[in-house]
Motif scaffolding. Sequence first.
Motif, short mmCIF file in Angstrom:
data_model
loop_
_atom_site.label_atom_id
_atom_site.label_comp_id
_atom_site.label_asym_id
_atom_site.label_seq_id
_atom_site.Cartn_x
_atom_site.Cartn_y
_atom_site.Cartn_z
N UNK A 176 1.17 14.86 81.43
CA UNK A 176 2.05 15.26 80.31
C UNK A 176 3.18 16.21 80.67
N UNK A 177 3.64 16.15 81.90
CA UNK A 177 4.82 16.91 82.26
C UNK A 177 4.61 18.38 82.51
N UNK A 178 3.38 18.79 82.78
CA UNK A 178 3.11 20.18 83.15
C UNK A 178 3.12 20.28 84.68
N UNK A 179 2.77 21.42 85.25
CA UNK A 179 3.16 21.71 86.63
C UNK A 179 2.71 20.64 87.63
N UNK A 180 1.45 20.23 87.58
CA UNK A 180 1.00 19.24 88.56
C UNK A 180 1.77 17.94 88.40
N UNK A 181 1.95 17.49 87.17
CA UNK A 181 2.72 16.28 86.91
C UNK A 181 4.17 16.43 87.36
N UNK A 182 4.71 17.63 87.23
CA UNK A 182 6.08 17.88 87.67
C UNK A 182 6.22 17.68 89.17
N UNK A 183 5.21 18.07 89.93
CA UNK A 183 5.24 17.82 91.37
C UNK A 183 5.08 16.33 91.67
N UNK A 184 4.26 15.64 90.89
CA UNK A 184 3.96 14.24 91.17
C UNK A 184 5.17 13.33 90.98
N UNK A 185 5.96 13.56 89.95
CA UNK A 185 6.92 12.53 89.54
C UNK A 185 8.35 12.88 89.95
N UNK A 186 9.06 11.85 90.34
CA UNK A 186 10.36 12.03 90.99
C UNK A 186 11.42 12.59 90.05
N UNK A 187 11.25 12.46 88.73
CA UNK A 187 12.26 12.99 87.82
C UNK A 187 12.29 14.51 87.82
N UNK A 188 11.19 15.14 88.21
CA UNK A 188 11.11 16.60 88.18
C UNK A 188 11.02 17.22 89.56
N UNK A 189 10.81 16.40 90.58
CA UNK A 189 10.60 16.91 91.94
C UNK A 189 11.61 16.29 92.89
N UNK A 190 12.57 17.13 93.31
CA UNK A 190 13.57 16.70 94.29
C UNK A 190 13.49 17.56 95.55
N UNK A 191 12.32 18.11 95.82
CA UNK A 191 12.14 18.99 96.97
C UNK A 191 12.31 18.22 98.28
N UNK A 192 12.60 18.98 99.33
CA UNK A 192 12.72 18.38 100.66
C UNK A 192 11.69 18.94 101.64
#
Length: 354
Positions: A176-192
């Motif tokens: 549901x778009x909380x922290x773990x999900x934010x890391x999982x999905x590409x719309x919220x995670x653009x880390x390198x």
Amino acid sequence: MSDLFSSIQLGNTQLANRIIMAPLTRARASDGHMPNQMMATYYQQRASAGLIITEATMITAGNSAFVNEPGIYNQEQISAWKKVTEAVHAKNGKIYLQIWHGGRATHSMLNDGQKPVGPSAIAIDDVIHTPQGKMPYEVPRVLETDEILGIVDAFRQAARNAILAGFDGVEVHGANGYLIDQFLRSSANTRSDKYGGSIENRSRFLLDVVDAVSDEIGSAKVGLRLSPLNSFNSMHDEDTLGLLAFVSKALSSRNLAYLHVMRADFFDKQHGDVLAIAHEVYSGNLIANMGYTASEASQAIKENLIDAVAFGTDFISNPDLPLRIENNLELAPADQSTFYLGGAEGYIDYPLAS
């Protein structure tokens, strides 16, 4: 043949039936994110569920996404939760605590000025309810690589605290778009770094949390909830099914109590047969959620497509939901205006079936 009313073993916990109470934010905790007697009454009323999964519960201070969600990060909260677990166990119920970090879905006005954090500096495109009214979500501060280990350890400690409070286990909130999900999905995670980019890297934080929690309390007391399709909190992924397949396969060797998959999107924007992927790839107990009728749920279990079903809204207005399903009684409608109202109305005043 299994059905909704056959028993099932989820890790260390034997359930009397397969009707699970889904985690439901109700915003009834007291000041200081403190569980209270009204919450004990609410959960005890629903103890006939095979398993109760509590509302999302904060693992640390400073990441509140709602005004009155509970926490599990200090001794006072542990002691208060004990009254809840004792009330449920007194009715022979089973209860897991859902442990959670809001990440970018929090706001500084809910956290004494502390800014939200997230995997990347991307804000949710929506508004959040604060004591000062509706406000736009803030751009989160990007978590440094070495900070992530501290959050993993906070999940570990929260799991330990949950067992000290008498819970039968914990559900890690990866949905549901909380922290773990934010890391999982590409719309919220653009880390390198090692937590971004490939599916393997974006899944690393989730798997680190699952491993830490399992190491602390035993994997047989750990469940995980995922929402591969849910667009809530501005979420989507470039390869939804590929991500789910990778995570499901990685989890299969970890001997969890269960994997809990939300099969749809709150807003019906994103589609796909995620349960088929999970059923094919994941080797443990599979709980499904979202929009099930009792007959559909029972049929899916009989066909061995899933092992149990989590019901949400129906449990709000039908505290004795298993009894009503078993006896084909009419279900009471839920009053959405009281979902987050605070107080007893629409919380502990729904009657039992006569």
